[in-house]
Design a protein around this motif. Structure first.
Motif, PDB file in Angstrom:
ATOM      1  N   LYS A  71       0.829  -1.202   0.000  1.00 13.54           N
ATOM      2  CA  LYS A  71       0.000   0.000   0.000  1.00 13.54           C
ATOM      3  C   LYS A  71       0.870   1.262   0.000  1.00 13.54           C
ATOM      4  CE  LYS A  71      -4.063   1.886   2.307  1.00 13.54           C
ATOM      5  NZ  LYS A  71      -5.015   1.654   3.405  1.00 13.54           N
ATOM      6  N   LYS A  72       1.888   1.279   0.847  1.00 13.14           N
ATOM      7  CA  LYS A  72       2.777   2.448   0.893  1.00 13.14           C
ATOM      8  C   LYS A  72       3.583   2.582  -0.391  1.00 13.14           C
ATOM      9  CE  LYS A  72       3.325   2.813   5.869  1.00 13.14           C
ATOM     10  NZ  LYS A  72       4.224   2.645   7.023  1.00 13.14           N
ATOM     11  N   LEU A  73       4.086   1.462  -0.892  1.00 15.06           N
ATOM     12  CA  LEU A  73       4.864   1.510  -2.135  1.00 15.06           C
ATOM     13  C   LEU A  73       4.015   2.030  -3.291  1.00 15.06           C
ATOM     14  CD1 LEU A  73       6.755  -1.889  -1.828  1.00 15.06           C
ATOM     15  CD2 LEU A  73       7.812   0.374  -1.831  1.00 15.06           C
TER      16      LEU A  73
ATOM     17  N   ARG B  88      -7.236   3.842 -18.063  1.00 18.47           N
ATOM     18  CA  ARG B  88      -7.571   4.203 -16.677  1.00 18.47           C
ATOM     19  C   ARG B  88      -8.337   3.086 -15.942  1.00 18.47           C
ATOM     20  NH1 ARG B  88      -5.663   8.781 -15.213  1.00 18.47           N
ATOM     21  NH2 ARG B  88      -5.231  10.388 -16.731  1.00 18.47           N
ATOM     22  N   GLU B  89      -9.230   2.415 -16.635  1.00 21.01           N
ATOM     23  CA  GLU B  89      -9.961   1.323 -15.993  1.00 21.01           C
ATOM     24  C   GLU B  89      -9.001   0.195 -15.610  1.00 21.01           C
ATOM     25  OE1 GLU B  89     -13.731  -1.726 -16.630  1.00 21.01           O
ATOM     26  OE2 GLU B  89     -13.021  -0.564 -18.345  1.00 21.01           O
ATOM     27  N   ALA B  90      -8.099  -0.161 -16.522  1.00 18.89           N
ATOM     28  CA  ALA B  90      -7.109  -1.202 -16.227  1.00 18.89           C
ATOM     29  C   ALA B  90      -6.210  -0.774 -15.067  1.00 18.89           C
ATOM     30  CB  ALA B  90      -6.273  -1.512 -17.460  1.00 18.89           C
ATOM     31  N   PHE B  91      -5.832   0.489 -15.037  1.00 18.91           N
ATOM     32  CA  PHE B  91      -5.013   1.031 -13.947  1.00 18.91           C
ATOM     33  C   PHE B  91      -5.733   0.856 -12.612  1.00 18.91           C
ATOM     34  CE2 PHE B  91      -3.435   4.551 -11.310  1.00 18.91           C
ATOM     35  CZ  PHE B  91      -2.057   4.376 -11.411  1.00 18.91           C
ATOM     36  N   ALA B  92      -7.019   1.174 -12.581  1.00 15.80           N
ATOM     37  CA  ALA B  92      -7.815   1.034 -11.351  1.00 15.80           C
ATOM     38  C   ALA B  92      -7.951  -0.444 -10.945  1.00 15.80           C
ATOM     39  CB  ALA B  92      -9.196   1.665 -11.537  1.00 15.80           C
ATOM     40  N   ILE B  93      -8.113  -1.319 -11.917  1.00 15.65           N
ATOM     41  CA  ILE B  93      -8.227  -2.752 -11.624  1.00 15.65           C
ATOM     42  C   ILE B  93      -6.919  -3.278 -11.043  1.00 15.65           C
ATOM     43  CG2 ILE B  93      -8.482  -5.040 -12.685  1.00 15.65           C
ATOM     44  CD1 ILE B  93     -10.455  -3.624 -14.694  1.00 15.65           C
ATOM     45  N   VAL B  94      -5.798  -2.889 -11.626  1.00 11.36           N
ATOM     46  CA  VAL B  94      -4.490  -3.312 -11.119  1.00 11.36           C
ATOM     47  C   VAL B  94      -4.288  -2.790  -9.701  1.00 11.36           C
ATOM     48  CG1 VAL B  94      -1.991  -3.003 -11.416  1.00 11.36           C
ATOM     49  CG2 VAL B  94      -3.420  -3.661 -13.370  1.00 11.36           C
ATOM     50  N   GLU B  95      -4.650  -1.545  -9.480  1.00 10.13           N
ATOM     51  CA  GLU B  95      -4.542  -0.991  -8.119  1.00 10.13           C
ATOM     52  C   GLU B  95      -5.396  -1.809  -7.143  1.00 10.13           C
ATOM     53  OE1 GLU B  95      -4.760   3.196  -5.735  1.00 10.13           O
ATOM     54  OE2 GLU B  95      -6.100   2.979  -7.452  1.00 10.13           O
ATOM     55  N   ASP B  96      -6.606  -2.179  -7.545  1.00 10.56           N
ATOM     56  CA  ASP B  96      -7.468  -2.981  -6.688  1.00 10.56           C
ATOM     57  C   ASP B  96      -6.820  -4.338  -6.387  1.00 10.56           C
ATOM     58  OD1 ASP B  96     -10.057  -3.511  -5.320  1.00 10.56           O
ATOM     59  OD2 ASP B  96     -10.203  -5.070  -6.865  1.00 10.56           O
ATOM     60  N   CYS B  97      -6.197  -4.947  -7.377  1.00 14.50           N
ATOM     61  CA  CYS B  97      -5.519  -6.237  -7.154  1.00 14.50           C
ATOM     62  C   CYS B  97      -4.347  -6.075  -6.187  1.00 14.50           C
ATOM     63  CB  CYS B  97      -5.044  -6.823  -8.478  1.00 14.50           C
ATOM     64  SG  CYS B  97      -6.397  -7.418  -9.522  1.00 14.50           S
ATOM     65  N   ILE B  98      -3.600  -5.000  -6.321  1.00 15.66           N
ATOM     66  CA  ILE B  98      -2.503  -4.729  -5.384  1.00 15.66           C
ATOM     67  C   ILE B  98      -3.058  -4.585  -3.977  1.00 15.66           C
ATOM     68  CG2 ILE B  98      -0.754  -3.015  -4.705  1.00 15.66           C
ATOM     69  CD1 ILE B  98      -0.403  -2.520  -7.799  1.00 15.66           C
ATOM     70  N   MET B  99      -4.173  -3.872  -3.833  1.00 13.20           N
ATOM     71  CA  MET B  99      -4.768  -3.687  -2.509  1.00 13.20           C
ATOM     72  C   MET B  99      -5.361  -4.994  -1.963  1.00 13.20           C
ATOM     73  SD  MET B  99      -3.966  -0.746  -1.612  1.00 13.20           S
ATOM     74  CE  MET B  99      -2.611  -0.479  -2.738  1.00 13.20           C
ATOM     75  N   GLN B 100      -5.833  -5.871  -2.853  1.00 10.54           N
ATOM     76  CA  GLN B 100      -6.301  -7.182  -2.394  1.00 10.54           C
ATOM     77  C   GLN B 100      -5.142  -7.967  -1.781  1.00 10.54           C
ATOM     78  OE1 GLN B 100      -8.690  -9.445  -5.278  1.00 10.54           O
ATOM     79  NE2 GLN B 100      -9.157  -7.491  -6.264  1.00 10.54           N
TER      80      GLN B 100
ATOM     81  N   TYR C 261      -2.466  -6.581  -0.509  1.00  8.93           N
ATOM     82  CA  TYR C 261      -2.130  -5.868   0.729  1.00  8.93           C
ATOM     83  C   TYR C 261      -3.076  -6.283   1.859  1.00  8.93           C
ATOM     84  CZ  TYR C 261      -1.924  -2.267   4.255  1.00  8.93           C
ATOM     85  OH  TYR C 261      -1.837  -1.625   5.461  1.00  8.93           O
ATOM     86  N   ASP C 262      -4.363  -6.352   1.577  1.00  5.01           N
ATOM     87  CA  ASP C 262      -5.336  -6.740   2.609  1.00  5.01           C
ATOM     88  C   ASP C 262      -5.069  -8.152   3.133  1.00  5.01           C
ATOM     89  OD1 ASP C 262      -6.610  -4.285   2.373  1.00  5.01           O
ATOM     90  OD2 ASP C 262      -8.204  -5.051   1.067  1.00  5.01           O
ATOM     91  N   LEU C 263      -4.660  -9.049   2.262  1.00  6.73           N
ATOM     92  CA  LEU C 263      -4.378 -10.423   2.666  1.00  6.73           C
ATOM     93  C   LEU C 263      -3.033 -10.532   3.393  1.00  6.73           C
ATOM     94  CD1 LEU C 263      -5.470 -13.323   2.517  1.00  6.73           C
ATOM     95  CD2 LEU C 263      -4.213 -13.574   0.359  1.00  6.73           C
ATOM     96  N   ASP C 264      -2.079  -9.671   3.013  1.00  2.00           N
ATOM     97  CA  ASP C 264      -0.714  -9.759   3.547  1.00  2.00           C
ATOM     98  C   ASP C 264      -0.115  -8.359   3.692  1.00  2.00           C
ATOM     99  OD1 ASP C 264       1.846 -10.513   4.253  1.00  2.00           O
ATOM    100  OD2 ASP C 264       2.314 -11.471   2.352  1.00  2.00           O
ATOM    101  N   PRO C 265      -0.554  -7.594   4.692  1.00  5.46           N
ATOM    102  CA  PRO C 265      -0.129  -6.202   4.810  1.00  5.46           C
ATOM    103  C   PRO C 265       1.367  -5.998   5.095  1.00  5.46           C
ATOM    104  CG  PRO C 265      -1.603  -6.798   6.615  1.00  5.46           C
ATOM    105  CD  PRO C 265      -1.543  -7.958   5.685  1.00  5.46           C
ATOM    106  N   THR C 266       2.005  -6.932   5.738  1.00  2.00           N
ATOM    107  CA  THR C 266       3.411  -6.746   6.109  1.00  2.00           C
ATOM    108  C   THR C 266       4.386  -7.461   5.182  1.00  2.00           C
ATOM    109  OG1 THR C 266       3.400  -8.658   7.585  1.00  2.00           O
ATOM    110  CG2 THR C 266       2.796  -6.517   8.551  1.00  2.00           C
ATOM    111  N   GLY C 267       3.889  -8.276   4.281  1.00  2.00           N
ATOM    112  CA  GLY C 267       4.760  -9.045   3.413  1.00  2.00           C
ATOM    113  C   GLY C 267       5.339 -10.270   4.102  1.00  2.00           C
ATOM    114  N   MET C 268       4.775 -10.650   5.231  1.00  2.00           N
ATOM    115  CA  MET C 268       5.298 -11.781   5.993  1.00  2.00           C
ATOM    116  C   MET C 268       4.345 -12.976   6.029  1.00  2.00           C
ATOM    117  SD  MET C 268       8.199 -10.829   6.918  1.00  2.00           S
ATOM    118  CE  MET C 268       9.017  -9.276   6.663  1.00  2.00           C
ATOM    119  N   THR C 269       3.081 -12.775   5.685  1.00  2.00           N
ATOM    120  CA  THR C 269       2.074 -13.827   5.822  1.00  2.00           C
ATOM    121  C   THR C 269       2.438 -15.076   5.041  1.00  2.00           C
ATOM    122  OG1 THR C 269       0.368 -12.180   6.196  1.00  2.00           O
ATOM    123  CG2 THR C 269      -0.378 -14.374   5.541  1.00  2.00           C
TER     124      THR C 269
END
Length: 181
Positions: A97-99, A116-128, A130-138
């Motif tokens: 999320k920070k990156l 722009r739609e593809a950009f928003a979809i990619v951002e949503d996937c990145i956030m998905q 992040y939500d599953l693994d916020p610290t990169g350690m899960t």
């Protein structure tokens, strides 16, 4: 039966190797390393498709896809910062999320309307991720996970589409650095 037992002369890292088993380490090629993680995850999913379910591979697969995202975002960040000649360097953190938040406004203005739609979809996937693994350690360690089952075929397909978009961003910014648009 020959049991593969450790030998006194065992060394893990030696030069050489036979053709496809010889690997070259290319320093400072973060995008190449990112692609390697994605290719590794794709290969593991393909192994499961051919050989059947193996839950021991879930964590490495998801970790490789997540590591791909992190490194690809960092590769794009490095290109943008080199293009803008800011002298900054990406932070050594694992928070997607920070990156993404740090680089998003700098590249969003360059995204063409049809993307722009593809950009928003990619951002949503990145956030998905992040939500599953916020610290990169899960998925780096056997941490508790919010879900019980993952459709790895779907994960691979979506990550291939996300990878195509992020790869195109990396290529555009890399060309921009080389040619100064």
């Amino acid at each position: 039966m020959d049991i593969p037992w450790p030998r006194a002369n065992d060394r893990l890292f030696i030069s050489g190797g036979y053709r496809s088993l010889a690997g070259c380490i290319i320093p400072k090629q973060i995008q190449l390393v990112a692609i390697g993680y994605k290719d590794a995850a794709d290969a593991l999913v393909q192994v499961l498709a051919e050989q059947g379910r193996n839950d021991a591979l879930i964590f490495p697969i998801v970790f490789c896809y997540r590591q791909y995202l992190e490194l690809q975002i960092k590769a794009i960040t490095a290109s943008v910062e080199e293009f803008e000649e800011t002298g900054e360097d990406f932070k050594r953190l694992h928070d997607l999320k920070k990156l993404w938040s740090a680089i998003k406004p700098r590249i969003e203005t360059e995204i063409e309307e049809q993307d722009r739609e593809a950009f928003a979809i990619v951002e949503d996937c990145i956030m998905q991720f992040y939500d599953l693994d916020p610290t990169g350690m899960t998925f780096r360690y056997p941490e508790p996970v919010k879900m019980h089952q993952i459709d790895l075929g779907n994960l691979k397909a979506v990550m291939n589409r996300v990878g195509t978009f992020l790869g195109s961003l990396a290529d555009v910014w890399g060309d921009g650095v080389n040619n100064k648009f």
